[in-house]
Design a protein around this motif. Structure first.
Motif, PDB file in Angstrom:
ATOM      1  N   GLU A   1       0.833  -1.209   0.000  1.00 50.75           N
ATOM      2  CA  GLU A   1       0.000   0.000   0.000  1.00 50.75           C
ATOM      3  C   GLU A   1       0.864   1.255   0.000  1.00 50.75           C
ATOM      4  O   GLU A   1       0.558   2.231  -0.650  1.00 50.75           O
ATOM      5  CB  GLU A   1      -0.908   0.021   1.233  1.00 50.75           C
ATOM      6  N   GLN A   2       1.953   1.159   0.730  1.00 46.47           N
ATOM      7  CA  GLN A   2       2.828   2.324   0.805  1.00 46.47           C
ATOM      8  C   GLN A   2       3.402   2.648  -0.573  1.00 46.47           C
ATOM      9  O   GLN A   2       3.552   3.806  -0.948  1.00 46.47           O
ATOM     10  CB  GLN A   2       3.952   2.065   1.800  1.00 46.47           C
ATOM     11  N   GLY A   3       3.691   1.574  -1.306  1.00 46.92           N
ATOM     12  CA  GLY A   3       4.217   1.761  -2.653  1.00 46.92           C
ATOM     13  C   GLY A   3       3.254   2.520  -3.543  1.00 46.92           C
ATOM     14  O   GLY A   3       3.655   3.263  -4.431  1.00 46.92           O
ATOM     15  N   LYS A   4       1.978   2.349  -3.297  1.00 43.11           N
ATOM     16  CA  LYS A   4       0.992   3.037  -4.134  1.00 43.11           C
ATOM     17  C   LYS A   4       0.835   4.502  -3.756  1.00 43.11           C
ATOM     18  O   LYS A   4       0.278   5.283  -4.495  1.00 43.11           O
ATOM     19  CB  LYS A   4      -0.384   2.372  -3.971  1.00 43.11           C
ATOM     20  N   LEU A   5       1.280   4.831  -2.570  1.00 43.78           N
ATOM     21  CA  LEU A   5       1.053   6.203  -2.097  1.00 43.78           C
ATOM     22  C   LEU A   5       2.366   6.968  -2.023  1.00 43.78           C
ATOM     23  O   LEU A   5       2.776   7.433  -0.978  1.00 43.78           O
ATOM     24  CB  LEU A   5       0.385   6.181  -0.727  1.00 43.78           C
ATOM     25  N   MET A   6       3.017   7.024  -3.168  1.00 42.54           N
ATOM     26  CA  MET A   6       4.312   7.693  -3.177  1.00 42.54           C
ATOM     27  C   MET A   6       4.156   9.113  -3.693  1.00 42.54           C
ATOM     28  O   MET A   6       3.070   9.561  -3.991  1.00 42.54           O
ATOM     29  CB  MET A   6       5.252   6.916  -4.098  1.00 42.54           C
TER      30      MET A   6
END
Lengths: 418, 988
Positions: free
Chosen positions: B891-896
């Protein structure tokens, strides 16, 4: 703002119309056709034509006139820029923007135009959002669609319109993660009779093709950013960062886009990679004229000059040309009087030349105008301004992308006066 | 055939796939064929599930609704249903189509839909509402007043998505309502860079007009100079300098100009947009600078405009038109780019002529030689229209710059022997104009031209030569009669314009040399008498009466010589672009040099400064989440009105901060307080400064305000008011209260502790209504962090009422919630009866729409009403989410990128181990811990309550107390606020 749009082909037929407000009769285009008739050349049609009740703003691209109908005050550039954006979108969708392509895809065209403007005001012009709304047609998809009866319209709702990063869709996935950057520089120059440079400047662009998974955050830095005199950015570039550190920092759009265009001013000395020796003369009283051209490389940093194409508009009095090229082929069109010589690669050992005679119409007096020579060429792996990319870094994603940078120099509007 | 075609289609439709059928429509509409017969069949499909069919039906509907009004109404209910859809995109598209249907009957429905959408929680729907406003306005202009209300509301919107569209609506519906802009001016300036490009153009153009009415002319001291220097435009530099010095001396006595900070704000915030890829945006900024910036700063736009010249030829055309106008007023700005205007043989003619115009405008003593050399090559071009324009350009250079006049004239005379007749003709016309300036010295040129008349066939050129000979016949006494003799021979075959000049020549010769030409003149006049053209007949009769003395001739004939041979002033060759700048540059009207419909005049600068305070924004303390605003009804009446952010008022309250404070406040509040004190002192100082400087200060502070930063002074003031009232209460009751409070807190903690998710730390109580203001009713609330079961999108707020009076309180309930758009409240059930001394706890739900805006409402008892508001700390707007380590990373990867906010910090002394960090973070925000392999990193996850956006927090610690805080959240504002709060919690 924009009331209606008419598409007119080279022979002056309206082949598509679209209205965003109430319907405007296509007879309004008569004023445009009048202007078209008056203009000697297709590109001489005035971009803005006032009529009693409307204003017509048109652009010419790919031999199609895009005529927008305006009813009240609006910045003309606003409309012109939008029309060009429409053409770019068509090109993006159909590969080419031709009458045939538009006619073949009239449904997609209609859907696109519907999404791009709402009541004449631009709504979604970002290719990323549009592609989410309307899938571009491919051969495979057309086949599948005819069989299954499904359509090009995206089934999901276009969340891109709501995103803070409207130019990039979410959930992009690639198996090969690649980022390619092309640094392309064009030399605009005017060289005078004696071979000295009157004006020369370099216009460069960095075109990117980025196919990266997820939401990568890229930074691109230059060895010598001071070279760039004037720049304009894709909206994704963070302006503050550039102002402060001269680093391009951005979340790239998905696919092809123009990251940056720049200008290297004429104050800097511009290296001119080719020279032309010419001798074009007409003698008084004789129906023959001498024509000699020799090309040679100059300041090419050791790279080969390729795809050289020389063209020249000969005076109206010229009847025919009888020339012999040392390499390549030449053509002369007796109607338009356009001489073009496809040279190919310049070999420094054996300079290409075009020699011979031109015949004048009988009775025509010696033309007093001198033809100008336009030259096109390409030099691979060289940015003539000396601009160099230092490094490209990616943040925010874990994988290692494949990165590639290509340099190229081209002739822009490169003219030699004789 | 068309009808047949449609009928066929219709039958086809009975049997074939609906989709296939619909594909034909765009084809028909696109070719302009009338497909309205099929209306009923198509409209039936409006409720179709297939999205593409639906879209095509929309296209069709919008196109033909006007013609088939009754049938169109059938579809309306579908859209009305769509307007209520939970999905914002569907709501938006329903509104879009509904407002595009041009049927007057549905105006009330549209109006209602627009009003509703204008307060929708989704900015995208609000944007669509803004788009719908001009549609409705064009359909029914009588709705204007109501629409203006909606515009006013939307102008106050803080999202970039809405800004461009609403300003567009403003420009179409009520461009003269400048007063609506005042309060939003600073916000618009600050948002500008993030607005989409088309919106930027509209906003910049509007702000240009706005600024012209609200600020003073920055060049006011120079405008006088300009006038004088314009006369001396081509005079030598020394003279000009002297002039300037003299002017400067007089000007020095005048009041110095100080730029309004808001004016500066506009210039500063638009400047980066010169780098836009969109030509329209660049042009908009350029015209803004041209019309608004001080002379010294206008220069920066030149570079960007020159860059646009590389673009498509249509763009070039428009830009060059504007550059041509600019070069007349501000020549110096483009001089460094002279060479960029050099002409290439491949340019279209219209571009060549515009470039020529610019080059001519740029010519001065220093560059004239290069320009003339350039012009010489142009004359050899194959494009004859362009050659003609070049010759005229040379003529203009020659008249404007005295030193090169002779050179130009010689060059032009050489052109007279050119083989091309057009070139010669154009040269003759230009030479005529030049000669008029000093005819005595050039009699040989006149002679030369007289000889040319036999060869030149172009009427205008022949006429010019004849005029020259007539005018200066005294310089060529021998040739003139001879020319007249020749012309008399060919008179009948000449063009009208030439005939008139022959008569003219004859008349002049008759007056100066009647001996030789008397008969000739008679002859010519007789020929003219019987000419077909009445102009020529009239002229002949007029001249005969004037020059030939008869007994009847009037008094005028005495003056005939004076009439004909009066000294004529030399023509002024000036640019057609002169004075075009009274149109706003970049506009259609400027391009056409005529007023287009709907063009808004660019107002003149005001004489005196309009009141700058109109732009001050009444600041709502939107982010002071920690504190409950304590206001009784009386206070809110007097308070909010007088507080309205005028700087002097605020600083006036500075002395209050010296008063002693109570000790019960938490630490972080004290810290804030310190800051506020400092700030106040600063403001006190500024008070002493001059008003102009003060407003500069304000500019530094206020731009942020509209972006939700709280105004410190105001917050402080409110706080102090609370203090004061509190102090009024007796010491005793204070103590009792404290004890009771402690008990109550423990009770709550116990209850909440049973919950699964609640953090280990204590729950903070906030005051809603103080016992004294509430006349004995004390109300406190806390965020219980329990899911609010009736509506999962709401934040549960636990409210505790304590009745401190001696009597019962009845009918406790909520009234008149005043909420930000999109917010909702679910009220608690009315408390019928509360006995004296008892406490009651209820739970209510508030959907804050993921913003820290306060929810305002009235708390009513049977006797009184209290205005209160609940403002959530950002950490309470989320609920915990359980994620695995892998999920978290994914999920963190999607919220860069823009969704990620990262800050470095030093951990406070007490944050010794992981445990404390976890405690602090979970106390600040309602998040749950995510398991993590590393000891050095703590991760937390949650999602926002109303929209369910993920909120991810990572705190990796390093040696020596350093740490990095990273928050990933799609809602950037939430992320920013959260970072601030957690930072504070951790660094204590």
């Amino acid at each position: 703002m924009i009331h209606s749009l008419f598409l007119v082909n080279a022979s002056g037929d309206i082949f598509l119309e679209k209205h965003w407000k109430s319907v405007v009769s296509r007879s309004v285009c008569d004023y445009f056709f009048e202007a078209l008739e008056r203009a000697t050349e297709p590109e001489n049609v005035p971009p803005v034509i006032p009529t009693p009740h409307h204003f017509l703003i048109n652009v010419l691209r790919h031999r199609i006139y895009f005529v927008a109908v305006i009813q009240s005050e609006v910045p003309p550039l606003f409309v012109i820029e939008f029309l060009h954006r429409v053409v770019d979108t068509f090109q993006d969708y159909f590969g080419v923007c031709s009458e045939a392509a538009i006619k073949d895809n009239v449904v997609v065209v209609y859907e696109l135009l519907e999404e791009m403007l709402d009541n004449g005001f631009p709504l979604a012009t970002e290719s990323n959002i549009l592609k989410e709304l309307i899938k571009p047609p491919t051969i495979l998809r057309t086949v599948v669609n005819t069989i299954t009866g499904s359509t090009n319209v995206g089934e999901q709702l276009p969340t891109g319109q709501l995103s803070v990063v409207p130019w990039r869709r979410t959930g992009v996935k690639y198996t090969n993660n690649e980022a390619y950057f092309d640094v392309v520089e064009e030399i605009d120059a005017i060289i005078d009779k004696s071979g000295s440079t009157i004006t020369a400047e370099i216009q460069g662009v960095i075109d990117a093709c980025v196919k990266l998974t997820g939401m990568p955050d890229l930074t691109l830095s230059f060895m010598n950013p001071r070279l760039l005199d004037d720049v304009s950015f894709h909206p994704c570039v963070r302006f503050k960062r550039w102002e402060a550190e001269r680093i391009l920092s951005f979340i790239p759009p998905d696919g092809n886009f123009r990251l940056l265009s720049y200008h290297v001013s004429s104050q800097n000395l511009v290296a001119i990679p080719v020279y032309v020796k010419h001798n074009i003369s007409f003698r008084e009283g004789s129906s023959q004229g001498r024509f000699e051209l020799t090309l040679g490389p100059k300041q090419t940093m050791g790279k080969a000059v390729e795809s050289v194409l020389v063209s020249s508009q000969l005076p109206r009095g010229v009847l025919n040309a009888n020339l012999s090229p040392s390499q390549g082929t030449y053509t002369f069109d007796p109607v338009t009087k356009l001489l073009s010589w496809d040279v190919g690669k310049i070999n420094p050992q054996k300079l290409p030349s075009l020699k011979g005679s031109v015949s004048l119409q009988t009775g025509a007096s010696k033309p007093d105008e001198n033809p100008t020579i336009n030259i096109q060429f390409k030099i691979q792996q060289l940015a003539i301004s000396g601009l160099k990319v230092n490094r490209l870094d990616m943040y925010g994603e874990k994988y290692k992308p494949f990165k590639g940078i290509k340099y190229m120099t081209k002739a822009g509007k490169f003219q030699v006066r004789t | 055939a068309q009808v047949l075609f449609s009928v066929k289609l219709y039958t086809v439709h009975q049997y074939l796939n609906v989709t296939l059928f619909l594909y034909v429509f765009p084809q028909m509409i696109a070719r302009g064929k009338n497909a309205s017969d099929l209306f009923p069949a198509v409209v039936k499909n409006v409720a179709c599930k297939n999205i593409e069919v639906k879209k095509l039906v929309y296209v069709y509907l919008v196109r033909y609704a006007e013609e088939q009004q009754d049938l169109a109404l059938l579809s309306i209910s579908t859209f009305q249903r769509g307007l209520k859809d939970p999905n914002q995109l569907i709501r938006a598209s329903a509104l879009r189509v509904l407002s595009s249907i041009r049927v007057t009957i549905i105006v009330p429905i549209m109006m209602l839909a627009i009003k509703e959408a204008a307060s929708d929680m989704s900015p995208y729907v609000r944007k669509t509402a803004a788009h719908a406003i001009p549609k409705l306005h064009s359909l029914d202009p009588e709705q204007k007043d109501q629409l203006i209300e909606v515009i006013e509301k939307l102008l106050a919107d803080k999202t970039t998505l809405v800004a461009g569209s609403v300003v567009m609506a403003f420009e179409e519906v009520c461009p003269d309502r400048i007063d609506l802009i005042h309060k939003n001016y600073r916000k618009l300036c600050n948002l500008l860079i993030d607005v989409e490009e088309w919106g930027q153009v509209v906003i910049i153009n509007m702000l240009t007009r706005y600024a012209r009415t609200q600020f003073l002319n920055p060049n006011i001291n120079e405008s006088l100079l300009e006038e004088s220097s314009e006369k001396a435009f081509y005079a030598s530099d020394d003279e000009e300098d002297e002039d300037k010095k003299a002017e400067a001396a007089t000007l020095a006595k005048r009041k110095p100009y100080v730029m309004d900070p808001d004016h500066r704000l506009l210039l500063r915030n638009t400047k980066p947009l010169l780098q836009s890829r969109n030509a329209a945006v660049v042009m908009a900024v350029a015209q803004l600078y041209f019309h608004l910036a001080p002379k010294a700063e206008v220069g920066i736009i030149a570079k960007a405009l020159v860059r646009l010249m590389r673009s498509h030829s249509e763009v070039q055309y428009v830009v060059l038109q504007n550059v041509a106008t600019m070069t007349i007023k501000r020549r110096g700005m483009f001089e460094p780019y002279l060479k960029s205007f050099y002409i290439r043989s491949t340019d279209p003619t219209q571009i060549k002529i515009l470039k020529l115009e610019v080059l001519t405008n740029l010519a001065n003593e220093t560059n004239i030689s290069t320009i003339l050399r350039e012009f010489q090559t142009y004359i050899k071009s194959m494009d004859k229209d362009f050659v003609a324009a070049s010759i005229q350009a040379i003529g203009r250079c020659a008249t404007n710059i005295g030193e090169v006049r002779d050179t130009c004239l010689n060059g032009l005379v050489q052109l007279l022997s050119n083989r091309d007749e057009l070139v010669v003709a154009e040269s003759v016309v230009v030479i005529k104009k030049l000669l008029q300036m000093q005819p005595e010295q050039h009699s040989d040129i006149i002679k030369h031209m007289a000889k040319l008349i036999d060869n030149i066939q172009v009427p205008m050129a022949r006429a010019s030569i004849l005029w020259l000979i007539g005018e200066y016949c005294e310089h060529v006494p021998k040739i003139a009669p001879d020319v007249l003799r020749n012309m008399a021979k060919t008179f009948t075959n000449e063009e009208d314009i030439v005939k008139l000049q022959i008569i003219n020549l004859a008349a002049k010769l008759y007056l100066t040399n009647s001996k030789q030409t008397k008969l000739l003149t008679q002859y010519v006049l007789n020929l003219a008498k019987y000419d077909q053209n009445y102009d020529i007949r009239d002229r002949a009769r007029f001249i005969r009466q004037l020059i030939v003395p008869t007994d009847k001739s009037g008094a005028l004939s005495k003056y005939a010589k004076k009439l004909f041979l009066a000294l004529k002033p030399a023509p002024v060759l000036q640019s057609t672009f002169k004075d075009r700048d009274h149109f706003q540059l970049g506009s259609l009207s400027h391009l056409l040099n005529a007023k287009a419909a709907g063009y808004q005049e660019l107002p003149d600068w005001p004489e005196s400064v309009p009141d700058p305070s109109v732009r001050n924004v009444e600041v709502k303390d939107s982010v002071c989440a920690r504190r409950t605003v304590l206001t009784g009804p009386e206070e809110s009446d007097s308070g909010s009105g007088s507080e309205s952010a005028s700087a002097s008022d605020e600083s006036g309250s500075g002395s209050e901060s010296e008063e002693s404070r109570e000790e019960t406040e938490s630490e972080d509040e004290e810290e804030d307080e310190e800051k506020e004190k400092k700030r106040k002192k600063r403001l006190d100082k500024t008070k002493a400064k001059k008003p102009a400087e003060e407003s500069a200060e304000r500019c530094l502070v206020l731009p942020n305000v509209s972006c939700s930063a709280p105004s410190f002074p105001q917050r402080a003031e409110q706080w102090h008011r609370g203090q004061k009232t509190r102090q009024e209460g007796s010491e005793e009751s204070e103590k009792c209260l404290r004890i009771r409070e402690r008990i109550r807190k423990q009770r709550i903690r116990g209850r909440v502790g049973g919950g699964t998710i609640a953090p280990s730390g204590s729950i903070k109580m906030y005051e809603l209504l103080h016992r004294i203001t509430g006349e004995g009713l004390a109300v406190e609330y806390c965020f219980s962090r329990q899911p609010f079961s009736p509506d999962p999108n709401m934040v549960a707020v636990q409210i505790q009422f304590t009745n401190n009076t001696n009597s019962e309180t009845k009918n406790l309930h909520i009234e008149e919630p005043r909420l930000q758009s999109g917010m909702r409240i679910r009220e608690f059930t009315e408390i019928g009866l509360q006995p004296s001394g008892e406490s009651v706890t209820v739970v209510m739900g508030i959907d804050f729409c993921d913003s820290t805006q306060a929810a305002n409402f009235q708390l009513c008892t049977h006797t009184r009403k209290f205005f209160v508001s609940i403002q959530p700390p950002v950490g309470e707007l989320m609920t915990p989410v359980f994620l695995t380590e892998n999920d978290f990373k994914k999920e963190q990867g999607k919220l860069m990128g823009m969704n990620e906010i990262s800050e470095k910090l030093m951990l406070g002394e007490k944050c010794v181990n992981e445990h404390v960090i976890v405690e602090r973070v979970t106390a600040t925000a309602n998040l749950s811990r995510v398991p993590c392999g590393s000891e050095k990193e703590c991760r937390f996850a949650g999602k926002t309550v109303s929209s369910g956006c993920l909120v991810l927090v990572t705190v990796p610690t390093k040696e020596g107390g350093a740490a990095q805080l990273t928050v990933n959240c799609e809602k950037m504002l939430i992320g920013t606020l959260l970072v601030k709060d957690i930072m504070q919690a951790l660094s204590q």
